[in-house]
Structure formats: C-alpha cells, structure tokens
Scaffold this active site. Structure first.
Site, PDB file in Angstrom:
ATOM      1  N   GLY A  72      78.123 -43.047 -40.242  1.00 38.83           N
ATOM      2  CA  GLY A  72      79.115 -42.905 -39.186  1.00 38.83           C
ATOM      3  C   GLY A  72      79.660 -41.492 -39.079  1.00 38.83           C
ATOM      4  O   GLY A  72      80.132 -40.927 -40.067  1.00 38.83           O
ATOM      5  N   CYS A 129      75.220 -54.892 -36.017  1.00 36.03           N
ATOM      6  CA  CYS A 129      75.043 -54.609 -34.592  1.00 36.03           C
ATOM      7  C   CYS A 129      76.177 -55.233 -33.782  1.00 36.03           C
ATOM      8  O   CYS A 129      76.427 -56.440 -33.874  1.00 36.03           O
ATOM      9  CB  CYS A 129      73.695 -55.130 -34.100  1.00 36.03           C
ATOM     10  SG  CYS A 129      73.407 -54.781 -32.346  1.00 36.03           S
ATOM     11  N   ALA A 171      68.166 -48.624 -32.339  1.00 43.92           N
ATOM     12  CA  ALA A 171      67.416 -49.410 -31.355  1.00 43.92           C
ATOM     13  C   ALA A 171      67.039 -48.539 -30.163  1.00 43.92           C
ATOM     14  O   ALA A 171      67.888 -47.885 -29.559  1.00 43.92           O
ATOM     15  CB  ALA A 171      68.243 -50.607 -30.896  1.00 43.92           C
ATOM     16  N   GLN A 192      63.920 -52.722 -40.375  1.00 41.34           N
ATOM     17  CA  GLN A 192      65.179 -53.456 -40.220  1.00 41.34           C
ATOM     18  C   GLN A 192      64.938 -54.718 -39.390  1.00 41.34           C
ATOM     19  O   GLN A 192      64.384 -54.660 -38.291  1.00 41.34           O
ATOM     20  CB  GLN A 192      66.267 -52.636 -39.551  1.00 41.34           C
ATOM     21  CG  GLN A 192      67.607 -53.400 -39.601  1.00 41.34           C
ATOM     22  CD  GLN A 192      68.750 -52.714 -38.910  1.00 41.34           C
ATOM     23  OE1 GLN A 192      68.758 -52.618 -37.689  1.00 41.34           O
ATOM     24  NE2 GLN A 192      69.736 -52.250 -39.679  1.00 41.34           N
TER      25      GLN A 192
END
Length: 314
Positions: free
Chosen positions: A206, A106, A23, A76
């Site tokens: 990650g 999120c 984002a 997305q």
C-alpha cells in the site's frame, strides 16, 4: 529498506521486494519485465478457482508464464468455497506453480457480493477452511488481505493469526480497509499489529511509489518485505530503485514490452493494453495530458511504436 531473502516454508525468494497481483495488469510479459528489474516475487492476476475447475480457457490463459521467466512461479486465486479452492490447487494448470496466494482483500462489489475477496474478512470460519483446503494440495499457500471492512473496525491481527493457524506460509497485508478501496492513508499500525501477531513472514502493501515510501513502510511496521502494486504499474523501474539493480534504458524497455506483448497476446490486446501502460508510465511528465490524448487516438502498433520513440524518457 534492508534487502533480504524471504523464507516461504523452505522456498527462498531472491529479495523482499515483490510485485503484488494486479487484475488486468500483471500478465506474463509484465511479470517477466518486473522480475528482470529486481522483483523478488511476482504474482499472476487473480484467477477464479471456480473458473479453473470448470476448465475456463480465459482463467487458464491468465496463468501463462513466459519461457524466459526464471523466477518463482506464484499464482493468486480467488474463491469463496473450500472445495473449489482445493480442486483448483490440484488442477493441471496450477501444477507448474510453486506458490498459491489466496485473495482475501479484493474490494470490488462483484467479488465482495459473491462472498469472495474481502468478504472473507467477516467470515473467519470459511476463510480458515479455504486456507486449509488449499494446503491439502501440498503447495505453499500465502494470503493477501486488508485490515478490515470499514475504517475503525480492524481485524488485522486476529485475521493474521487465523491465516497462520490455518497453515498459511506467508501473509501480505494491504494497509487499508475495504471501504477505502485504493485511496487514503495506509495504516502502518495495523500492519505492525499483524507482524507482532504471527511468526510467518509478513509483507506490507500500500502506498509505495518511491524507495522512501518502502523505507517508511518497513521502518514503521517491522514487516519483512514490501509488495508494489500501483507504484509498479506507474513506474516498473521502481524495482531497480528499491532493489538496487541497474536501471535499463526506459525507451528500449517499453519497446520490448510492446513487442513481447504483441507476440504473445496479439495486436488488438497489445494496442489497448500498451496505450494504457504508456499513459501510466508518462503520468506527471512533460505534456503528459496532451500525450495521453494522443495515445488514446492511436490506432496502430506502428503509430504507438513511433510515439514511444519520440517520448523523452529521462
């Protein structure tokens, strides 16, 4: 890690090194840049399904794709209501997209408290309904989620099975719980549990800041591929390292990103955005702290260009 294509319900990616949705960062120019350096799949920033349904201009603008982008188009979406997800997937702005990824990870409060993002990890019934609603559009649907809400209370394998049973064509697992936000150790074991639980492709996400990180993630989880997030934000040329593509001249690359961002988004956005990006790109380098101070005092595109030219990008 072994490079290979990923089969997403008959759609084959060039490789298995992806750019995760970020984002505020994975805009059209950044996605094109990462694709050109070897990203096998790139995702838009997360877009509000409800915003698309209400014809929000801001939501639609996040879906822009540059004319020179030749990769698979993946968007997305986030939302907590199946009917809005379905309507968004069928909307005109999403017509050009090959893949719809549903955000179920999120962690930020304004998303979570609205019953969206990682809140869906505690509502399997609604999560499944959302995936099934998206699939009714006829598009390929993928899901990105976390290992659970709090450390020790993992839902990874069960949620992975839910996604597959509801029709998801691929999943991406961020190996942290919601309470960890974006820090802390990545839980390889939980990503591995998701991989063992399903037959659809599993992408690990990650803690990838080097080729060695990507290798360890694949080796210890058995995942089919990796998705770079902050690692790409700090070093987009990491795609070259992992995907074994030629490394461009970094100075010229950043100058092109600046110019393309200026052309597409205008001076005000470009100045604010590119000051942040150059600060990320040079973090940890020689005199990076002093450079960062200078960057945020920079008040013109020409001044920013001059600074980029003076930086030692080796």
């Amino acid at each position: 890690m072994q490079l290979k294509q990923i089969d997403i319900n008959g759609l084959h990616t060039p490789n298995n090194v992806f750019l995760a949705p970020l984002a505020g960062y994975t805009n059209a120019v950044f996605r094109e840049m990462c694709f050109n350096m070897g990203a096998g799949l790139t995702f838009t920033e997360m877009v509000s399904a409800k915003g698309l349904c209400y014809k929000s201009k801001a939501s639609a603008e996040l879906l822009y794709v540059t004319q020179n982008y030749s990769g698979i188009k993946a968007c997305q979406l986030f939302g907590g209501e199946p009917e809005y997800i379905k309507q968004a997937c069928l909307s005109e702005p999403l017509a050009p997209f090959d893949i719809i990824d549903i955000n179920m990870g999120c962690p930020v409060p304004k998303i979570y408290n609205n019953g969206e993002g990682s809140a869906l990890l505690s509502d399997f019934k609604r999560a499944g309904a959302i995936i099934r609603a998206a699939k009714q559009s006829g598009k390929r649907v993928t899901v990105k989620f976390r290992t659970g809400l709090t450390d020790g209370n993992f839902v990874t394998a069960d949620f992975a099975r839910l996604c597959e049973d509801s029709g998801a064509d691929m999943i991406t697992v961020h190996g942290r719980t919601r309470d960890k936000m974006y820090s802390g150790e990545v839980n390889y074991g939980e990503i591995a549990a998701a991989k063992r639980a399903v037959k659809i492709p599993v992408i690990a996400n990650g803690g990838i800041f080097s080729e060695g990180d990507a290798d360890r993630l694949i080796d210890q989880t058995g995942a089919d591929g990796v998705a770079l997030a902050r690692g790409a934000m700090y070093s987009p040329w990491l795609f070259c390292e992992i995907a074994h593509t030629p490394l461009p001249d970094k100075k010229q690359l950043v100058l092109k990103q600046l110019q393309d961002t200026l052309n597409l988004y205008g001076e005000r956005f470009c100045l604010v955005f590119m000051r942040k990006m150059v600060a990320f790109y040079t973090k940890g380098g020689k005199n990076s702290s002093a450079l960062r101070t200078q960057l945020f005092k920079c008040d013109s595109i020409e001044q920013l260009k001059s600074m980029i030219k003076e930086i030692d990008w080796q």
